[in-house]
Scaffold this motif. Sequence first.
Motif, PDB file in Angstrom:
ATOM      1  N   PRO A  55       0.830  -1.211   0.000  1.00  0.00           N
ATOM      2  CA  PRO A  55       0.000   0.000   0.000  1.00  0.00           C
ATOM      3  C   PRO A  55       0.865   1.263   0.000  1.00  0.00           C
ATOM      4  N   THR A  56       0.321   2.336  -0.545  1.00  0.00           N
ATOM      5  CA  THR A  56       1.051   3.610  -0.569  1.00  0.00           C
ATOM      6  C   THR A  56       1.160   4.225   0.822  1.00  0.00           C
ATOM      7  N   LYS A  57       0.272   3.827   1.730  1.00  0.00           N
ATOM      8  CA  LYS A  57       0.306   4.293   3.109  1.00  0.00           C
ATOM      9  C   LYS A  57       0.539   3.106   4.032  1.00  0.00           C
ATOM     10  N   VAL A  58       1.389   3.286   5.017  1.00  0.00           N
ATOM     11  CA  VAL A  58       1.596   2.252   6.008  1.00  0.00           C
ATOM     12  C   VAL A  58       0.884   2.670   7.289  1.00  0.00           C
ATOM     13  N   ALA A  59       0.197   1.744   7.900  1.00  0.00           N
ATOM     14  CA  ALA A  59      -0.561   2.031   9.116  1.00  0.00           C
ATOM     15  C   ALA A  59      -0.234   0.968  10.159  1.00  0.00           C
ATOM     16  N   LEU A  60       0.004   1.398  11.364  1.00  0.00           N
ATOM     17  CA  LEU A  60       0.243   0.469  12.467  1.00  0.00           C
ATOM     18  C   LEU A  60      -0.285   1.074  13.752  1.00  0.00           C
ATOM     19  N   THR A  61      -0.678   0.204  14.655  1.00  0.00           N
ATOM     20  CA  THR A  61      -1.204   0.623  15.950  1.00  0.00           C
ATOM     21  C   THR A  61      -0.307   0.067  17.039  1.00  0.00           C
ATOM     22  N   LEU A  62       0.146   0.940  17.927  1.00  0.00           N
ATOM     23  CA  LEU A  62       1.092   0.569  18.975  1.00  0.00           C
ATOM     24  C   LEU A  62       0.574   1.014  20.337  1.00  0.00           C
ATOM     25  N   PRO A  63       0.931   0.280  21.388  1.00  0.00           N
ATOM     26  CA  PRO A  63       0.571   0.733  22.747  1.00  0.00           C
ATOM     27  C   PRO A  63       1.497   1.851  23.194  1.00  0.00           C
ATOM     28  N   GLY A  64       0.978   2.732  24.023  1.00  0.00           N
ATOM     29  CA  GLY A  64       1.778   3.843  24.526  1.00  0.00           C
ATOM     30  C   GLY A  64       1.412   4.189  25.951  1.00  0.00           C
ATOM     31  N   THR A  65       2.223   5.039  26.550  1.00  0.00           N
ATOM     32  CA  THR A  65       1.991   5.512  27.914  1.00  0.00           C
ATOM     33  C   THR A  65       1.985   7.032  27.917  1.00  0.00           C
ATOM     34  N   ILE A  66       0.973   7.605  28.544  1.00  0.00           N
ATOM     35  CA  ILE A  66       0.840   9.059  28.625  1.00  0.00           C
ATOM     36  C   ILE A  66       1.411   9.534  29.964  1.00  0.00           C
ATOM     37  N   ASP A  67       2.257  10.551  29.886  1.00  0.00           N
ATOM     38  CA  ASP A  67       2.873  11.103  31.089  1.00  0.00           C
ATOM     39  C   ASP A  67       2.642  12.611  31.117  1.00  0.00           C
ATOM     40  N   ALA A  68       2.834  13.208  32.282  1.00  0.00           N
ATOM     41  CA  ALA A  68       2.651  14.649  32.426  1.00  0.00           C
ATOM     42  C   ALA A  68       3.740  15.404  31.686  1.00  0.00           C
ATOM     43  N   TRP A  69       3.437  16.651  31.343  1.00  0.00           N
ATOM     44  CA  TRP A  69       4.435  17.484  30.684  1.00  0.00           C
ATOM     45  C   TRP A  69       5.625  17.712  31.617  1.00  0.00           C
ATOM     46  N   TYR A  70       5.347  18.064  32.869  1.00  0.00           N
ATOM     47  CA  TYR A  70       6.345  18.090  33.940  1.00  0.00           C
ATOM     48  C   TYR A  70       5.770  17.315  35.116  1.00  0.00           C
ATOM     49  N   GLN A  71       6.635  16.587  35.808  1.00  0.00           N
ATOM     50  CA  GLN A  71       6.190  15.859  36.999  1.00  0.00           C
ATOM     51  C   GLN A  71       7.326  15.848  38.010  1.00  0.00           C
ATOM     52  N   ALA A  72       7.056  16.347  39.213  1.00  0.00           N
ATOM     53  CA  ALA A  72       8.107  16.506  40.210  1.00  0.00           C
ATOM     54  C   ALA A  72       7.751  15.797  41.497  1.00  0.00           C
ATOM     55  N   PRO A  73       8.510  14.772  41.881  1.00  0.00           N
ATOM     56  CA  PRO A  73       8.375  14.230  43.231  1.00  0.00           C
ATOM     57  C   PRO A  73       9.084  15.162  44.210  1.00  0.00           C
ATOM     58  N   ILE A  74       8.440  15.503  45.306  1.00  0.00           N
ATOM     59  CA  ILE A  74       8.967  16.501  46.232  1.00  0.00           C
ATOM     60  C   ILE A  74       9.427  15.811  47.512  1.00  0.00           C
ATOM     61  N   ALA A 214      12.185   5.132  52.032  1.00  0.00           N
ATOM     62  CA  ALA A 214      11.735   6.512  51.907  1.00  0.00           C
ATOM     63  C   ALA A 214      10.897   6.688  50.653  1.00  0.00           C
ATOM     64  N   SER A 215      10.027   7.674  50.688  1.00  0.00           N
ATOM     65  CA  SER A 215       9.211   8.016  49.533  1.00  0.00           C
ATOM     66  C   SER A 215       9.027   9.519  49.500  1.00  0.00           C
ATOM     67  N   GLU A 216       8.569  10.042  48.367  1.00  0.00           N
ATOM     68  CA  GLU A 216       8.357  11.474  48.261  1.00  0.00           C
ATOM     69  C   GLU A 216       7.171  11.902  49.114  1.00  0.00           C
ATOM     70  N   LEU A 217       7.165  13.185  49.483  1.00  0.00           N
ATOM     71  CA  LEU A 217       6.058  13.719  50.262  1.00  0.00           C
ATOM     72  C   LEU A 217       4.849  13.998  49.372  1.00  0.00           C
ATOM     73  N   PHE A 218       5.118  14.668  48.256  1.00  0.00           N
ATOM     74  CA  PHE A 218       4.078  14.997  47.288  1.00  0.00           C
ATOM     75  C   PHE A 218       4.620  14.731  45.890  1.00  0.00           C
ATOM     76  N   THR A 219       3.695  14.592  44.946  1.00  0.00           N
ATOM     77  CA  THR A 219       4.042  14.635  43.535  1.00  0.00           C
ATOM     78  C   THR A 219       3.128  15.642  42.864  1.00  0.00           C
ATOM     79  N   VAL A 220       3.744  16.603  42.186  1.00  0.00           N
ATOM     80  CA  VAL A 220       2.997  17.635  41.477  1.00  0.00           C
ATOM     81  C   VAL A 220       3.252  17.468  39.984  1.00  0.00           C
ATOM     82  N   ALA A 221       2.174  17.454  39.197  1.00  0.00           N
ATOM     83  CA  ALA A 221       2.285  17.250  37.751  1.00  0.00           C
ATOM     84  C   ALA A 221       1.645  18.411  37.010  1.00  0.00           C
ATOM     85  N   ASP A 222       2.353  18.873  35.988  1.00  0.00           N
ATOM     86  CA  ASP A 222       1.812  19.888  35.083  1.00  0.00           C
ATOM     87  C   ASP A 222       1.195  19.153  33.896  1.00  0.00           C
TER      88      ASP A 222
END
Length: 392
Positions: A55-74, A214-222
């Motif tokens: 085919p002139t166009k190739v098509a495929l479907t893949l799994p992905g993971t969505i993450d925050a633009w910024y994410q900070a463990p505090i 130990a673990s972070e106190l908060f996590t803030v995500a943009d």
Amino acid sequence: MATSRNLVAVAGGCVLALYVGYIVVEKVHAASALADETNASAIPDVSVLQPKKSPTKVALTLPGTIDAWYQAPIYPQVSGYVKMWYKDYGAHVKAGDVLAEINAPALDAQYAQAKADLASQQAKANLAVVTANRWRAMGRSQSVSGQSVSVSLANEQSAQAEVEAAKRNVEHFEALEKFKTIVAPFDGVVTNRAISVGDYVNSGGGNLNAMGSASELFTVADTHKLRLFISVPEVFSYVLAPDLTGEVTVPQYPDRKFSAQFLTTAQGFDPNTRTAIAEFVMDNSKQEIWPGTFASVALKANNDHSQLYELPSSSLVFEEKGMTVATVDQNSRVHYKPVVVGRMADTATEIQGGIDGSDRVIDNPPADLLEGDKVNVVTPQRGYNESGYGNQ
């Protein structure tokens, strides 16, 4: 009487002869039918198809993971007990908003000690200045030796240096005092709160649980924008172009499609999976999608191998001499042809050479099929081959 008996005997013989003849004919017919069936079974039934252009166009479907633009463990920068927390899960915060306060009496005592040390060093420095001035005056009148004046000046400089060191120490504890207040680093959402009032927190180590970990106190995500990560197989890495757009589906909204724009790629393959990480950007101004979401990403791009032929992967035959396909000639005889394989996908494989569009290729050839064998070309039942290749 004798004549009647002879007639009965003759009639009985005729009947017996007819019966024996019937049995012989039936056996001959059954043997002939069995031979015909055996001969027919010796010729396997096969389904054939013709190669088609990629085919002139190739098509495929893949799994992905969505993450925050910024994410900070505090994590905390001071040790002490949680005095109060003010932002819970899901709270929208601005940069500088107070998340929690830590009660650190040991730090307060060290800060007070540092300020007292500074006052002490300042007093000593003042005395050193007065003393040095006196020695300078006496040095000008030649009433004391030059060595004594030099020692006095050195003591003055040393006292000033100790004052500066004490100031830096006070500034250090002033900075730590500010860390008693945990603030948001940027505008975003609190996605995790791992503390409660009265918890002991360790400097740089987060909340200490009963196991000592130990673990972070908060996590803030943009989340006003999101990053989408997918692993692209090596054979499809050519689709990663600057203008590539992905169509994203997430479980929370199965009937909706979201758009993701290609941002960058790792430019290196994982040797274990033979995939490259690709990063996409998604707009999330309405905060509809949450970080950590699983995504199904459909990609479409121009196929730079559209001039090549394509076959279902099930038609390929792996042999010691290389990859081949089984073809059927006009006399229904099998001939194996070596082929050059290009990109291989789950269901279809590109063929770079060895066949043309007129070849009739056997799909799923039997393992015992040999060169020159005769086959019976049949049309498979509906649903046997739904790959889009025409059966011939």
